[in-house]
Motif scaffolding. Sequence first.
Motif, PDB file in Angstrom:
ATOM      1  N   VAL A 133       0.832  -1.204   0.000  1.00 40.32           N
ATOM      2  CA  VAL A 133       0.000   0.000   0.000  1.00 40.32           C
ATOM      3  C   VAL A 133       0.863   1.249   0.000  1.00 40.32           C
ATOM      4  N   GLU A 134       1.907   1.257   0.826  1.00 40.86           N
ATOM      5  CA  GLU A 134       2.786   2.427   0.883  1.00 40.86           C
ATOM      6  C   GLU A 134       3.443   2.700  -0.457  1.00 40.86           C
ATOM      7  N   VAL A 135       3.851   1.635  -1.150  1.00 36.07           N
ATOM      8  CA  VAL A 135       4.492   1.803  -2.452  1.00 36.07           C
ATOM      9  C   VAL A 135       3.508   2.402  -3.457  1.00 36.07           C
ATOM     10  N   VAL A 136       2.287   1.848  -3.489  1.00 34.35           N
ATOM     11  CA  VAL A 136       1.280   2.374  -4.419  1.00 34.35           C
ATOM     12  C   VAL A 136       0.905   3.799  -4.042  1.00 34.35           C
ATOM     13  N   GLU A 137       0.753   4.044  -2.728  1.00 36.45           N
ATOM     14  CA  GLU A 137       0.329   5.356  -2.263  1.00 36.45           C
ATOM     15  C   GLU A 137       1.360   6.429  -2.599  1.00 36.45           C
ATOM     16  N   ALA A 138       2.644   6.046  -2.530  1.00 32.07           N
ATOM     17  CA  ALA A 138       3.694   7.020  -2.819  1.00 32.07           C
ATOM     18  C   ALA A 138       3.689   7.462  -4.282  1.00 32.07           C
ATOM     19  N   GLN A 139       3.070   6.656  -5.141  1.00 35.62           N
ATOM     20  CA  GLN A 139       3.065   6.982  -6.564  1.00 35.62           C
ATOM     21  C   GLN A 139       1.657   7.263  -7.086  1.00 35.62           C
ATOM     22  N   THR A 140       0.779   7.675  -6.178  1.00 31.62           N
ATOM     23  CA  THR A 140      -0.605   7.920  -6.582  1.00 31.62           C
ATOM     24  C   THR A 140      -0.699   8.978  -7.676  1.00 31.62           C
ATOM     25  N   ALA A 141       0.075  10.049  -7.539  1.00 29.54           N
ATOM     26  CA  ALA A 141      -0.004  11.139  -8.522  1.00 29.54           C
ATOM     27  C   ALA A 141       0.354  10.653  -9.916  1.00 29.54           C
ATOM     28  N   GLU A 142       1.345   9.757 -10.028  1.00 27.33           N
ATOM     29  CA  GLU A 142       1.756   9.249 -11.335  1.00 27.33           C
ATOM     30  C   GLU A 142       0.830   8.154 -11.843  1.00 27.33           C
ATOM     31  N   LEU A 143       0.268   7.365 -10.918  1.00 29.38           N
ATOM     32  CA  LEU A 143      -0.554   6.225 -11.325  1.00 29.38           C
ATOM     33  C   LEU A 143      -1.976   6.635 -11.713  1.00 29.38           C
ATOM     34  N   ALA A 144      -2.517   7.639 -11.038  1.00 24.08           N
ATOM     35  CA  ALA A 144      -3.904   8.025 -11.294  1.00 24.08           C
ATOM     36  C   ALA A 144      -4.011   8.834 -12.580  1.00 24.08           C
ATOM     37  N   ALA A 145      -5.087   8.594 -13.321  1.00 22.01           N
ATOM     38  CA  ALA A 145      -5.372   9.416 -14.491  1.00 22.01           C
ATOM     39  C   ALA A 145      -5.757  10.818 -14.022  1.00 22.01           C
ATOM     40  N   PRO A 146      -5.670  11.809 -14.893  1.00 23.89           N
ATOM     41  CA  PRO A 146      -6.067  13.166 -14.507  1.00 23.89           C
ATOM     42  C   PRO A 146      -7.467  13.183 -13.901  1.00 23.89           C
ATOM     43  N   GLY A 147      -7.562  13.756 -12.709  1.00 20.36           N
ATOM     44  CA  GLY A 147      -8.834  13.825 -12.011  1.00 20.36           C
ATOM     45  C   GLY A 147      -9.176  12.569 -11.229  1.00 20.36           C
ATOM     46  N   GLY A 148      -8.295  11.590 -11.206  1.00 21.99           N
ATOM     47  CA  GLY A 148      -8.616  10.312 -10.558  1.00 21.99           C
ATOM     48  C   GLY A 148      -7.815  10.019  -9.325  1.00 21.99           C
ATOM     49  N   ARG A 149      -7.073  11.025  -8.836  1.00 28.61           N
ATOM     50  CA  ARG A 149      -6.217  10.757  -7.665  1.00 28.61           C
ATOM     51  C   ARG A 149      -7.040  10.411  -6.428  1.00 28.61           C
ATOM     52  N   GLU A 150      -8.071  11.210  -6.151  1.00 31.45           N
ATOM     53  CA  GLU A 150      -8.900  10.940  -4.982  1.00 31.45           C
ATOM     54  C   GLU A 150      -9.622   9.612  -5.122  1.00 31.45           C
ATOM     55  N   GLN A 151     -10.073   9.319  -6.332  1.00 34.10           N
ATOM     56  CA  GLN A 151     -10.752   8.051  -6.588  1.00 34.10           C
ATOM     57  C   GLN A 151      -9.840   6.881  -6.258  1.00 34.10           C
ATOM     58  N   LEU A 152      -8.574   6.958  -6.675  1.00 30.46           N
ATOM     59  CA  LEU A 152      -7.620   5.883  -6.409  1.00 30.46           C
ATOM     60  C   LEU A 152      -7.315   5.782  -4.923  1.00 30.46           C
ATOM     61  N   GLN A 153      -7.157   6.922  -4.264  1.00 29.40           N
ATOM     62  CA  GLN A 153      -6.861   6.903  -2.837  1.00 29.40           C
ATOM     63  C   GLN A 153      -8.006   6.289  -2.036  1.00 29.40           C
ATOM     64  N   GLN A 154      -9.245   6.679  -2.365  1.00 28.44           N
ATOM     65  CA  GLN A 154     -10.401   6.120  -1.670  1.00 28.44           C
ATOM     66  C   GLN A 154     -10.509   4.616  -1.894  1.00 28.44           C
ATOM     67  N   ALA A 155     -10.231   4.192  -3.123  1.00 30.75           N
ATOM     68  CA  ALA A 155     -10.287   2.759  -3.428  1.00 30.75           C
ATOM     69  C   ALA A 155      -9.236   1.994  -2.634  1.00 30.75           C
ATOM     70  N   MET A 156      -8.036   2.559  -2.514  1.00 27.22           N
ATOM     71  CA  MET A 156      -6.971   1.897  -1.755  1.00 27.22           C
ATOM     72  C   MET A 156      -7.355   1.764  -0.289  1.00 27.22           C
ATOM     73  N   LEU A 157      -7.962   2.806   0.263  1.00 28.78           N
ATOM     74  CA  LEU A 157      -8.370   2.745   1.665  1.00 28.78           C
ATOM     75  C   LEU A 157      -9.387   1.627   1.894  1.00 28.78           C
ATOM     76  N   ARG A 158     -10.396   1.554   1.014  1.00 31.76           N
ATOM     77  CA  ARG A 158     -11.399   0.500   1.158  1.00 31.76           C
ATOM     78  C   ARG A 158     -10.790  -0.870   0.969  1.00 31.76           C
ATOM     79  N   TYR A 159      -9.948  -0.996  -0.043  1.00 32.13           N
ATOM     80  CA  TYR A 159      -9.377  -2.307  -0.368  1.00 32.13           C
ATOM     81  C   TYR A 159      -8.508  -2.817   0.784  1.00 32.13           C
TER      82      TYR A 159
END
Length: 418
Positions: A133-159
């Motif tokens: 999770v820490e590895v994915v979270e550290a690269q959220t800005a690069e991994l998320a599509a434009p406008g999808g950063r919060e969406q990815l973060q929320q999904a990671m928290l639930r998962y």
Amino acid sequence: MRERIEEAGGDGRAGGTTVRIDGEDLDPDHGGPDQDRIRQDTTRRLERAMGALGTAAMARMDDRLMWFRALSAEDRSWVGLVAQAGIAAFVEWFQHAGEDRPTPSIEFFGTAPRELKRSISLQQTVDIVRTVVEVVEAQTAELAAPGGREQLQQAMLRYTRDVAFAAAQVYAREAEARGSWDARLEALIVDALVRGEVDDGLHSWAAALGWTSSPVVVLAGQAPDDDPQAVVDGLRERGRRSALDLLAGVQGDRLIVIVGGADSVGAAARHVVPRFGPGPIVIGPEVGDLHAAASSARAAMAGLRAAPAWPDAPRPVHAEDLLAERAIDGDADARAQLIENVYRPLTGTPLLDTLATYLEQGTSLEATARLLFVHPNTVRYRLRKITELTGYQPTEGRSAFTLQVGLILGRLSETSVT
């Protein structure tokens, strides 16, 4: 187009944000036209980055987790596969939204061999999930599509939350199953020692329970009125707190406890005696290991049967102190021990006649001296020698009783019965 932002409330997603456009719910977790497109774009980015994320997770585990560095190269590679599978499971889970999204699980641990799963604890499982999770979270800005950063973060928290609960449930089920199996092994060991059926299987069972301690002592007494399993569980917990190996079993109204690793017999007794019910408690002799514990168990059980013959016995009482009562009750081991310890050392010496006469004369020194035609000081000297040879003092009541029984048994052993 009418746009409004509402704070989440009654749906349970505290702190979340719901975007409504013309009455259409665009919650990041449930999606809408734009959110679905962003989710798909983010999913493609995640799929392309899976290999790099797995490598980064391995590097972080190697840097931060001491237990991971201590693993063999083969086990480390298996953990790497597990981390990679976990990332892939998250990407697959992330693709689904709304009611059709599957519940996260830790099935990705199925990629590891059974031996690794046995050696990885729940805490270490949490460490793996946290690192990924820490590895994915550290690269959220690069991994998320434009406008999808919060969406990815929320999904990671639930998962990660749901995976943590799933892991806890899996380990709880395995612990419950293992506890049931351990309880059966424990009962088998106690029963085998009580019945004296000691073979190589006993060591295998004990090894499966992690038994490594010596010396060993067995205690027997009345079981309390509580539920038998609760009694055994309480003793097992007491053993863990005292850093002792401990096995226990309730057989009918009897409680048998096997203690290993105590500094002394007295220390072992202090830890477990409060768990027994009312009535006598008998401590078998200390032995070197679990394989020899059958003799200690046999002596403790024989002592428990004979204990009512000595109402004033201390609690607990050593089986050795009940040799006379055990012998009268028919315990062959006690009879042989008394003959060997009392009769044999005195045979062929004046000490045997002196002891017999002294006991027959009601422990009267002067009467013994008159009948033997010796000075009373000679009798005193011989009585001291008897104590040195047998360990029992003829002038003390309990010892005199034990010597009397040993003397009778020795005479009977030399009588031919036709």
